[in-house]
Design a protein around this motif. Structure first.
Motif: not given
Length: 321
Positions: A6-11, A143-147, A170-176
């Motif tokens: 996830l890229w959520n820091t560009d503004g 067997t899955i998890h979700f972002a 939280g916004r910091e959880y950008t990688i999975m």
């Protein structure tokens, strides 16, 4: 397997990329679902998997998704700007079935959230209203998890352990990626020193989930402000290609698997980009330009004649869920 970034820091843009890594084709179809569609969360295609108290609902939001094996949703977003990505996690444990709670087969978990929630916070509030139920397709359990992410840049990771959801919000959880669990992945990442990036910084380079997680974290932290949306999409897609699995790469008990496709979701402008590994073309769909009526529209991304903007090429066809 798979990776999400996830890229959520560009503004300006909120974008999320994912890879689909699997030992065989997942038979993907890109589908646009309208609002007002009635669903039965106890069915796997035409098969009744949950006869006792299945979750049933009518969709509040239209969505654009990629399906898996024709029985569920693994990737996509809705008109409110909520995105979801389902990735494999072998340790997933949804617990013993409790018929007192409405049951939802795991292949429709992500679709249910897209249908009913307009944000990450709203999606998380739904977790206590149903029980996910394990199902199987093509000899493997779901067997899955979700972002999750939304147009405001919020993010969440949802896993299941001992029958209960484990949520990182939280916004910091950008990688999975995949196993081990998210807590363990964060601990492993914390042991790396990426504070002074350079061309000589040693990076984990294999295809296992730990290496992909750390490589994705390293490169996503280096993303520069893009000149425009086109450059922003290219930036995310470059990372997804970097963490993709080449044909023939070995992976433990899975044998050989590879990246089947890559996607980028632009939540800011509601665009969906899809790159099939065996096709020379990237295709994209403009959600706001879809002429979406009462029936779903779909397109087969294995059609190698597709190139560029394929919004107008989606056609109405029956969809089994």
């Amino acid at each position: 397997m798979c990776t999400r970034v996830l890229w959520n820091t560009d503004g300006r843009y909120v974008m999320a990329g994912r890879t689909m890594d699997w030992p065989e084709s997942t038979q993907p179809t890109i589908v646009a679902f309208p609002r007002g569609r009635d669903r039965d969360g106890g069915k796997v295609g035409d098969i009744v998997a949950i006869a006792d108290n299945p979750l049933r609902w009518t969709t509040r939001y239209a969505s654009l998704v990629t399906t898996v094996y024709g029985i569920g949703t693994v990737d996509g977003f809705n008109e409110a700007g909520l995105g979801i990505h389902a990735l494999f996690l072998k340790s997933t444990d949804v617990g013993t079935r409790d018929p007192a709670r409405p049951g939802l087969q795991m292949g429709l978990f992500g679709q249910y959230l897209l249908d009913q929630a307009g944000s990450v916070t709203e999606a998380l509030a739904l977790l206590d209203t149903f029980q996910p139920v394990m199902v199987e397709a093509h000899g493997r359990q779901a067997t899955i998890h979700f972002a999750l992410e939304d147009v405001g840049g919020d993010s969440a990771i949802i896993e299941f352990a001992g029958g209960e959801p484990v949520v990182h919000h939280g916004r910091e959880y950008t990688i999975m990626t995949n196993d081990p669990t998210y807590d363990e992945q964060l601990d492993l990442l914390a042991k790396q020193d990426f504070s002074h990036p350079s061309s000589d910084t040693p990076l984990p380079g294999n295809v296992n989930p730990r290496d992909r997680f750390q490589r994705a974290a390293y490169y996503s932290a280096l993303l520069m402000p893009p000149a425009d949306r086109r450059q922003a999409v290219a930036s995310v897609m470059a990372i997804m290609r970097n963490v993709s699995v080449p044909f023939g790469a070995p992976y433990q008990d899975f044998g050989v698997y590879n990246t089947e496709y890559r996607t980028v979701v632009d939540l800011t402008e509601k665009m969906y980009f899809f790159e099939l590994s065996t096709s020379p073309n990237v295709i994209w769909i403009d959600f706001d330009a879809l002429e979406l009526g009462d029936e779903p529209l779909e397109i087969n991304p294995y059609d190698t004649t597709l190139v560029g903007d394929v919004t107008a090429r989606l056609q109405p066809r029956p969809v089994p869920f």
